[in-house]
Design a protein around this motif. Structure first.
Motif, PDB file in Angstrom:
ATOM      1  N   TRP A   1       0.392  -1.339  -0.118  1.00 30.67           N
ATOM      2  CA  TRP A   1       0.281   0.007  -0.407  1.00 30.67           C
ATOM      3  C   TRP A   1       0.933   1.260  -0.050  1.00 30.67           C
ATOM      4  N   LEU A   2       0.496   2.265  -1.233  1.00 32.40           N
ATOM      5  CA  LEU A   2       1.734   3.575  -1.152  1.00 32.40           C
ATOM      6  C   LEU A   2       0.644   4.742  -0.613  1.00 32.40           C
ATOM      7  N   PHE A   3       0.841   5.182   0.606  1.00 30.51           N
ATOM      8  CA  PHE A   3      -0.119   6.449   0.402  1.00 30.51           C
ATOM      9  C   PHE A   3       1.049   7.718   0.564  1.00 30.51           C
ATOM     10  N   GLY A   4       0.630   8.329  -0.993  1.00 35.19           N
ATOM     11  CA  GLY A   4       0.847   9.383  -2.314  1.00 35.19           C
ATOM     12  C   GLY A   4       1.212   9.013  -2.727  1.00 35.19           C
ATOM     13  N   ALA A   5       0.249   9.830  -4.088  1.00 35.00           N
ATOM     14  CA  ALA A   5       0.544   9.776  -5.519  1.00 35.00           C
ATOM     15  C   ALA A   5       2.049  10.581  -6.193  1.00 35.00           C
ATOM     16  N   GLY A   6       2.961  10.892  -5.469  1.00 32.74           N
ATOM     17  CA  GLY A   6       3.299  11.672  -5.197  1.00 32.74           C
ATOM     18  C   GLY A   6       4.536  11.544  -6.713  1.00 32.74           C
ATOM     19  N   HIS A   7       6.048  12.276  -7.172  1.00 32.29           N
ATOM     20  CA  HIS A   7       6.516  11.495  -7.392  1.00 32.29           C
ATOM     21  C   HIS A   7       7.560   9.895  -7.267  1.00 32.29           C
TER      22      HIS A   7
ATOM     23  N   GLU B   1       1.231  -6.535  -5.486  1.00 28.49           N
ATOM     24  CA  GLU B   1       0.288  -5.841  -5.738  1.00 28.49           C
ATOM     25  C   GLU B   1       0.129  -5.319  -5.230  1.00 28.49           C
ATOM     26  N   VAL B   2       0.129  -3.521  -5.871  1.00 26.41           N
ATOM     27  CA  VAL B   2      -0.075  -2.585  -5.718  1.00 26.41           C
ATOM     28  C   VAL B   2      -1.157  -1.664  -6.075  1.00 26.41           C
ATOM     29  N   SER B   3      -1.025  -0.872  -4.385  1.00 26.26           N
ATOM     30  CA  SER B   3      -2.195   0.038  -4.164  1.00 26.26           C
ATOM     31  C   SER B   3      -1.729   1.637  -3.893  1.00 26.26           C
ATOM     32  N   VAL B   4      -2.597   2.241  -4.002  1.00 25.47           N
ATOM     33  CA  VAL B   4      -2.209   3.934  -4.361  1.00 25.47           C
ATOM     34  C   VAL B   4      -2.906   4.717  -3.220  1.00 25.47           C
ATOM     35  N   TYR B   5      -3.292   5.149  -2.852  1.00 27.46           N
ATOM     36  CA  TYR B   5      -3.912   5.935  -2.099  1.00 27.46           C
ATOM     37  C   TYR B   5      -3.827   7.196  -1.496  1.00 27.46           C
ATOM     38  N   ASP B   6      -4.924   8.565  -2.565  1.00 31.61           N
ATOM     39  CA  ASP B   6      -4.441   9.321  -2.838  1.00 31.61           C
ATOM     40  C   ASP B   6      -5.739   9.978  -3.145  1.00 31.61           C
ATOM     41  N   ALA B   7      -6.164  11.081  -2.485  1.00 30.59           N
ATOM     42  CA  ALA B   7      -7.431  12.096  -3.028  1.00 30.59           C
ATOM     43  C   ALA B   7      -7.316  12.704  -3.585  1.00 30.59           C
ATOM     44  N   ARG B   8      -5.989  13.982  -4.474  1.00 32.99           N
ATOM     45  CA  ARG B   8      -6.160  14.095  -5.544  1.00 32.99           C
ATOM     46  C   ARG B   8      -6.381  13.127  -6.949  1.00 32.99           C
ATOM     47  N   PRO B   9      -7.679  13.582  -7.424  1.00 32.27           N
ATOM     48  CA  PRO B   9      -7.347  12.919  -9.097  1.00 32.27           C
ATOM     49  C   PRO B   9      -6.470  13.407  -9.699  1.00 32.27           C
ATOM     50  N   GLU B  10      -5.610  14.463 -10.035  1.00 37.12           N
ATOM     51  CA  GLU B  10      -4.927  14.724 -10.758  1.00 37.12           C
ATOM     52  C   GLU B  10      -3.668  14.289 -10.570  1.00 37.12           C
ATOM     53  N   TRP B  11      -3.178  13.899  -9.409  1.00 38.01           N
ATOM     54  CA  TRP B  11      -2.217  12.931  -9.136  1.00 38.01           C
ATOM     55  C   TRP B  11      -2.525  11.586  -8.892  1.00 38.01           C
ATOM     56  N   ASN B  12      -3.267  10.843  -8.728  1.00 39.28           N
ATOM     57  CA  ASN B  12      -3.326   9.483  -8.755  1.00 39.28           C
ATOM     58  C   ASN B  12      -4.945   9.612  -9.679  1.00 39.28           C
ATOM     59  N   ALA B  13      -3.952  10.180 -10.943  1.00 44.31           N
ATOM     60  CA  ALA B  13      -4.509   9.574 -12.647  1.00 44.31           C
ATOM     61  C   ALA B  13      -3.912   8.187 -12.693  1.00 44.31           C
ATOM     62  N   ALA B  14      -4.236   7.868 -14.045  1.00 43.96           N
ATOM     63  CA  ALA B  14      -3.862   6.627 -14.764  1.00 43.96           C
ATOM     64  C   ALA B  14      -2.321   6.667 -15.795  1.00 43.96           C
ATOM     65  N   THR B  15      -2.154   7.784 -15.854  1.00 42.64           N
ATOM     66  CA  THR B  15      -1.884   7.921 -16.274  1.00 42.64           C
ATOM     67  C   THR B  15      -0.428   8.315 -15.827  1.00 42.64           C
TER      68      THR B  15
ATOM     69  N   PHE C   1       0.943   5.802 -13.515  1.00 45.92           N
ATOM     70  CA  PHE C   1       0.837   4.836 -12.971  1.00 45.92           C
ATOM     71  C   PHE C   1       0.403   3.329 -13.838  1.00 45.92           C
ATOM     72  N   PRO C   2       1.462   2.258 -13.268  1.00 48.47           N
ATOM     73  CA  PRO C   2       0.860   1.209 -14.209  1.00 48.47           C
ATOM     74  C   PRO C   2       0.037   0.339 -14.205  1.00 48.47           C
ATOM     75  N   PRO C   3      -0.576  -0.422 -15.939  1.00 47.06           N
ATOM     76  CA  PRO C   3      -2.018  -0.346 -15.681  1.00 47.06           C
ATOM     77  C   PRO C   3      -2.459  -1.366 -14.824  1.00 47.06           C
ATOM     78  N   GLU C   4      -1.639  -2.119 -13.859  1.00 45.39           N
ATOM     79  CA  GLU C   4      -1.620  -2.989 -12.912  1.00 45.39           C
ATOM     80  C   GLU C   4      -2.108  -2.368 -11.389  1.00 45.39           C
ATOM     81  N   VAL C   5      -1.631  -0.953 -11.567  1.00 46.68           N
ATOM     82  CA  VAL C   5      -1.640  -0.861 -10.039  1.00 46.68           C
ATOM     83  C   VAL C   5      -3.602   0.035 -10.205  1.00 46.68           C
ATOM     84  N   ALA C   6      -4.050  -1.222  -8.252  1.00 47.12           N
ATOM     85  CA  ALA C   6      -5.024  -0.295  -7.624  1.00 47.12           C
ATOM     86  C   ALA C   6      -4.789   1.229  -6.774  1.00 47.12           C
ATOM     87  N   ARG C   7      -6.080   2.160  -7.558  1.00 49.37           N
ATOM     88  CA  ARG C   7      -5.646   3.457  -7.173  1.00 49.37           C
ATOM     89  C   ARG C   7      -6.705   3.815  -6.317  1.00 49.37           C
TER      90      ARG C   7
END
Length: 308
Positions: A161-167, A182-196, A198-204
């Motif tokens: 689990w990654l908290f923070g979708a920054g660089h 098996e990566v999960s990313v948690y970040d309430a900012r959609p402009e940072w936590n965007a599909a573009t 992260f790899p496609p297998e990451v759960a956002r």
């Protein structure tokens, strides 16, 4: 599927001594594209060449490879691999890494006998044993009824689990996906936590805090949000839960401040000892991918029992 599209797989079934591969490692060929690995170097190139020949001839093979001076190798180990033609029905089992069963004897070449696909046993076109699915198979290679069998289980995925979708979070996710996390990313900012990003297998998850109803293996957790207050809140929540690793990004002063505030919240010394802050091996740099290497190297060391 045409003859040129026939998928062929190379699977390591036995390793003796020192070798750059492990039992269950595999690679497969679809048209002209190889996917997976059986260790690289001379071993992998020799097995690829043999697999291509097998595909051209429409046969499989059992191959033994010695890592000695004859092959410009000094490991000294010995590897046994099977090469299987993959029938059309079985192609999705291989590409989807389903748990699957192989069989061979001295009269014929290795074959995929079936797989546990979507929770159910499915036999391949070449399977002629009715009771294979009911037998309790040991993992790896075994003999039964005068034939050799090999059970390949799905590769283990380790929840992260990654908290923070920054660089830094994006760099860690990129590398971790290649290391069977098996990566999960948690970040309430959609402009940072965007599909573009992260790899496609990451759960956002467009959320700042951990889920309250998570099930399954204890995750490794890395906290690196845009807010020190949010970092502290997440760390406090997860210190009270079952996690395999709890890391927080930090400078020299941040760890002391966090530990002081966590003690004020009632956490004991044993609790704070579980907090890795700053996370990762020290002295490897502060750029995003340098931090990713430092943190994931520590997680890999822990995964493999403390040996680098």
């Amino acid at each position: 599927m045409s003859e040129l599209d026939v998928l062929i797989e190379v699977l390591v079934v036995q390793v003796a001594g020192s070798a750059p591969t492990a039992i269950g490692d595999s690679l497969y060929l679809v048209e002209s594209s190889w996917r997976g690995s059986v260790g690289g170097g001379a071993l992998e190139e020799a097995l690829k060449a043999r697999a291509i020949t097998c595909r051209e001839q429409g046969v499989g093979a059992v191959v033994e490879f010695s890592l000695n001076s004859d092959h410009d190798q000094c490991c000294g180990g010995r590897v046994t691999a099977v090469i299987c033609l993959v029938p059309p029905k079985a192609a999705r089992w291989v590409t989807g890494d389903a748990p699957r069963l192989y069989g061979w004897d001295h009269k014929g070449w290795p074959r995929i006998l079936g797989a546990w696909w979507q929770g159910h046993w499915q036999a391949s076109e070449v399977c002629d044993e009715a009771d294979l699915a009911t037998r309790e198979w040991p993992e790896g290679m075994c003999a039964w009824k005068g034939q050799m069998y090999f059970l390949k289980r799905t590769a283990s995925r380790h929840p992260l689990w990654l908290f923070g979708a920054g660089h830094v979070g994006a760099a860690i996710a990129d590398v971790a996906c290649r290391l069977e996390y098996e990566v999960s990313v948690y970040d309430a900012r959609p402009e940072w936590n965007a599909a573009t990003r992260f790899p496609p297998e990451v759960a956002r998850y467009i959320a700042a805090m951990p889920p309250t109803d998570a099930v399954g293996p204890a995750p490794a957790v890395l906290i690196m949000t845009h807010s020190h207050g949010l970092d502290l809140a997440i760390a406090a929540m997860l210190l009270a839960r079952n996690v395999s690793y709890l890391g927080v990004i930090g400078s020299r002063t941040k760890p002391a401040l966090f530990r002081k505030r966590l003690r004020e919240r009632g956490f004991a010394a044993d609790d704070l000892a579980r907090l890795h802050m700053p996370m990762g091996f020290p002295g490897l740099g502060k750029k995003p991918y340098e931090v990713a290497v430092a943190v994931l190297a520590e997680l890999l060391q822990r995964r493999h029992g403390g040996a680098l």
